[in-house]
Design a protein around this motif. Structure first.
Motif, PDB file in Angstrom:
ATOM      1  N   ALA A  70       0.856  -1.189   0.000  1.00  0.00           N
ATOM      2  CA  ALA A  70       0.000   0.000   0.000  1.00  0.00           C
ATOM      3  C   ALA A  70       0.888   1.234   0.000  1.00  0.00           C
ATOM      4  N   VAL A  71       0.679   2.117  -0.996  1.00  0.00           N
ATOM      5  CA  VAL A  71       1.559   3.277  -1.143  1.00  0.00           C
ATOM      6  C   VAL A  71       0.822   4.610  -1.099  1.00  0.00           C
ATOM      7  N   GLY A  72      -0.521   4.582  -1.097  1.00  0.00           N
ATOM      8  CA  GLY A  72      -1.263   5.838  -1.042  1.00  0.00           C
ATOM      9  C   GLY A  72      -2.699   5.608  -0.608  1.00  0.00           C
ATOM     10  N   HIS A  73      -3.307   6.664  -0.081  1.00  0.00           N
ATOM     11  CA  HIS A  73      -4.711   6.612   0.334  1.00  0.00           C
ATOM     12  C   HIS A  73      -5.342   7.990   0.137  1.00  0.00           C
ATOM     13  N   ILE A  74      -6.620   7.978  -0.250  1.00  0.00           N
ATOM     14  CA  ILE A  74      -7.391   9.219  -0.374  1.00  0.00           C
ATOM     15  C   ILE A  74      -8.774   8.974   0.199  1.00  0.00           C
ATOM     16  N   LEU A  75      -9.339  10.033   0.794  1.00  0.00           N
ATOM     17  CA  LEU A  75     -10.670   9.941   1.372  1.00  0.00           C
ATOM     18  C   LEU A  75     -11.504  11.137   0.939  1.00  0.00           C
ATOM     19  N   PHE A  76     -12.720  10.862   0.500  1.00  0.00           N
ATOM     20  CA  PHE A  76     -13.713  11.883   0.183  1.00  0.00           C
ATOM     21  C   PHE A  76     -14.901  11.634   1.106  1.00  0.00           C
ATOM     22  N   THR A  77     -15.360  12.667   1.811  1.00  0.00           N
ATOM     23  CA  THR A  77     -16.504  12.531   2.707  1.00  0.00           C
ATOM     24  C   THR A  77     -17.604  13.505   2.302  1.00  0.00           C
ATOM     25  N   ARG A  78     -18.813  13.167   2.655  1.00  0.00           N
ATOM     26  CA  ARG A  78     -19.998  13.961   2.296  1.00  0.00           C
ATOM     27  C   ARG A  78     -19.972  15.317   2.984  1.00  0.00           C
ATOM     28  N   CYS A  79     -20.464  16.326   2.296  1.00  0.00           N
ATOM     29  CA  CYS A  79     -20.675  17.643   2.890  1.00  0.00           C
ATOM     30  C   CYS A  79     -21.977  18.212   2.336  1.00  0.00           C
ATOM     31  N   ARG A  80     -22.409  19.334   2.912  1.00  0.00           N
ATOM     32  CA  ARG A  80     -23.689  19.946   2.543  1.00  0.00           C
ATOM     33  C   ARG A  80     -23.538  21.460   2.487  1.00  0.00           C
ATOM     34  N   VAL A  81     -24.518  22.118   1.857  1.00  0.00           N
ATOM     35  CA  VAL A  81     -24.559  23.577   1.858  1.00  0.00           C
ATOM     36  C   VAL A  81     -25.547  23.997   2.942  1.00  0.00           C
ATOM     37  N   GLU A  82     -25.090  24.843   3.856  1.00  0.00           N
ATOM     38  CA  GLU A  82     -25.935  25.330   4.945  1.00  0.00           C
ATOM     39  C   GLU A  82     -27.166  26.039   4.381  1.00  0.00           C
ATOM     40  N   ASN A  83     -28.319  25.737   4.921  1.00  0.00           N
ATOM     41  CA  ASN A  83     -29.590  26.376   4.550  1.00  0.00           C
ATOM     42  C   ASN A  83     -29.961  26.215   3.080  1.00  0.00           C
ATOM     43  N   ALA A  84     -29.493  25.132   2.439  1.00  0.00           N
ATOM     44  CA  ALA A  84     -29.825  24.921   1.023  1.00  0.00           C
ATOM     45  C   ALA A  84     -31.157  24.213   0.849  1.00  0.00           C
ATOM     46  N   GLY A  85     -31.734  23.754   1.943  1.00  0.00           N
ATOM     47  CA  GLY A  85     -32.997  23.039   1.842  1.00  0.00           C
ATOM     48  C   GLY A  85     -32.799  21.603   1.415  1.00  0.00           C
ATOM     49  N   GLU A  86     -33.912  20.958   1.165  1.00  0.00           N
ATOM     50  CA  GLU A  86     -33.884  19.547   0.756  1.00  0.00           C
ATOM     51  C   GLU A  86     -34.524  19.418  -0.614  1.00  0.00           C
ATOM     52  N   PRO A  87     -34.144  18.517  -1.431  1.00  0.00           N
ATOM     53  CA  PRO A  87     -33.034  17.595  -1.193  1.00  0.00           C
ATOM     54  C   PRO A  87     -31.694  18.301  -1.392  1.00  0.00           C
ATOM     55  N   GLN A  88     -30.723  17.925  -0.582  1.00  0.00           N
ATOM     56  CA  GLN A  88     -29.376  18.484  -0.701  1.00  0.00           C
ATOM     57  C   GLN A  88     -28.687  17.899  -1.924  1.00  0.00           C
ATOM     58  N   PRO A  89     -27.936  18.717  -2.650  1.00  0.00           N
ATOM     59  CA  PRO A  89     -27.124  18.146  -3.730  1.00  0.00           C
ATOM     60  C   PRO A  89     -26.034  17.264  -3.118  1.00  0.00           C
ATOM     61  N   MET A  90     -25.552  16.305  -3.889  1.00  0.00           N
ATOM     62  CA  MET A  90     -24.468  15.436  -3.420  1.00  0.00           C
ATOM     63  C   MET A  90     -23.146  16.185  -3.583  1.00  0.00           C
ATOM     64  N   LEU A  91     -22.492  16.463  -2.459  1.00  0.00           N
ATOM     65  CA  LEU A  91     -21.218  17.178  -2.427  1.00  0.00           C
ATOM     66  C   LEU A  91     -20.240  16.386  -1.561  1.00  0.00           C
ATOM     67  N   HIS A  92     -18.939  16.527  -1.850  1.00  0.00           N
ATOM     68  CA  HIS A  92     -17.906  15.851  -1.062  1.00  0.00           C
ATOM     69  C   HIS A  92     -16.718  16.780  -0.819  1.00  0.00           C
ATOM     70  N   ILE A  93     -15.969  16.445   0.218  1.00  0.00           N
ATOM     71  CA  ILE A  93     -14.693  17.108   0.523  1.00  0.00           C
ATOM     72  C   ILE A  93     -13.593  16.058   0.433  1.00  0.00           C
ATOM     73  N   LEU A  94     -12.502  16.410  -0.222  1.00  0.00           N
ATOM     74  CA  LEU A  94     -11.320  15.563  -0.289  1.00  0.00           C
ATOM     75  C   LEU A  94     -10.462  15.889   0.930  1.00  0.00           C
ATOM     76  N   ALA A  95     -10.272  14.913   1.795  1.00  0.00           N
ATOM     77  CA  ALA A  95      -9.394  15.103   2.957  1.00  0.00           C
ATOM     78  C   ALA A  95      -9.361  13.820   3.763  1.00  0.00           C
ATOM     79  N   PRO A  96      -8.204  13.329   4.002  1.00  0.00           N
ATOM     80  CA  PRO A  96      -6.883  13.702   3.472  1.00  0.00           C
ATOM     81  C   PRO A  96      -6.423  12.792   2.328  1.00  0.00           C
ATOM     82  N   LEU A  97      -5.338  13.209   1.711  1.00  0.00           N
ATOM     83  CA  LEU A  97      -4.643  12.456   0.670  1.00  0.00           C
ATOM     84  C   LEU A  97      -3.218  12.237   1.165  1.00  0.00           C
ATOM     85  N   ALA A  98      -2.759  10.988   1.136  1.00  0.00           N
ATOM     86  CA  ALA A  98      -1.393  10.684   1.585  1.00  0.00           C
ATOM     87  C   ALA A  98      -0.744   9.673   0.656  1.00  0.00           C
ATOM     88  N   VAL A  99       0.541   9.876   0.408  1.00  0.00           N
ATOM     89  CA  VAL A  99       1.369   8.925  -0.317  1.00  0.00           C
ATOM     90  C   VAL A  99       2.613   8.702   0.539  1.00  0.00           C
TER      91      VAL A  99
END
Length: 185
Positions: A59-88
């Motif tokens: 294993a030489v690298g790893h990346i993680l994307f997790t769900r995020c949202r827009v505050e007060n955007a209502g429902e349904p929320q669009p599908m959004l992600h944050i990249l954190a962290p990335l390591a090699v």
């Protein structure tokens, strides 16, 4: 190293120790490894995309994307992600593995309906992978204020045409990541 020498796959719960070790080695300390472990157990981060890169069986690298949202955007929320962290891991850094992980992660997110991806990262590295600096100027404030001198480090990438029409506002991330200490240098 050629892309053919690297294989990338989604992680499973059995990979948690490997993920921790790659993150620890990549950063040289435990903070990001502990953050990654906590995010992988955080229901508010779901759905996640977690990928390991291998050279042979190592294993030489790893990346993680997790769900995020827009505050007060209502429902349904669009599908959004944050990249954190990335390591090699150090012997394999600067050989394109991070870029391969980013590309594979963005491909999977696009296929799964994610519209925007955010990252707080190196302002010269991430734009090479399609991220646009200063997401705040585009109407997406970081979970915590980013000092002006680092505004370009808060970036966004649209993965669909719909992504350009996502409601603007403050981005709310997974509970584990939604702490001020993760948003300061």
């Amino acid at each position: 190293m050629t892309p053919g020498e690297i294989t990338i796959r989604e992680t499973t719960p059995a990979d948690s120790g490997t993920v921790f070790e790659v993150q620890r080695a990549g950063f040289g300390y435990d903070k990001e490894a502990e953050l990654t472990a906590a995010l992988l157990c955080d229901p508010s981060a779901e759905p996640v995309v977690s990928l390991l890169a291998f050279r042979g069986t190592e294993a030489v690298g790893h990346i993680l994307f997790t769900r995020c949202r827009v505050e007060n955007a209502g429902e349904p929320q669009p599908m959004l992600h944050i990249l954190a962290p990335l390591a090699v891991v150090p012997p394999y850094q600067r050989q394109g593995i991070g870029g391969l992980l980013i590309a594979k992660g963005l491909q999977l997110l696009r296929e799964r309906g994610t519209e925007l991806v955010f990252v707080l990262g190196h302002k010269e590295y991430y734009p090479r992978h399609g991220f646009v600096p200063d997401a705040g100027k585009q109407g997406f404030q970081a979970p915590y204020p980013i000092p002006d001198e680092f505004a370009e480090c808060w970036m966004v990438q649209a993965l669909s045409v719909r992504g350009t029409r996502v409601p603007k506002g403050r981005i709310l991330c997974a509970d584990t990541l939604f702490r001020p200490e993760h948003w300061r240098e």
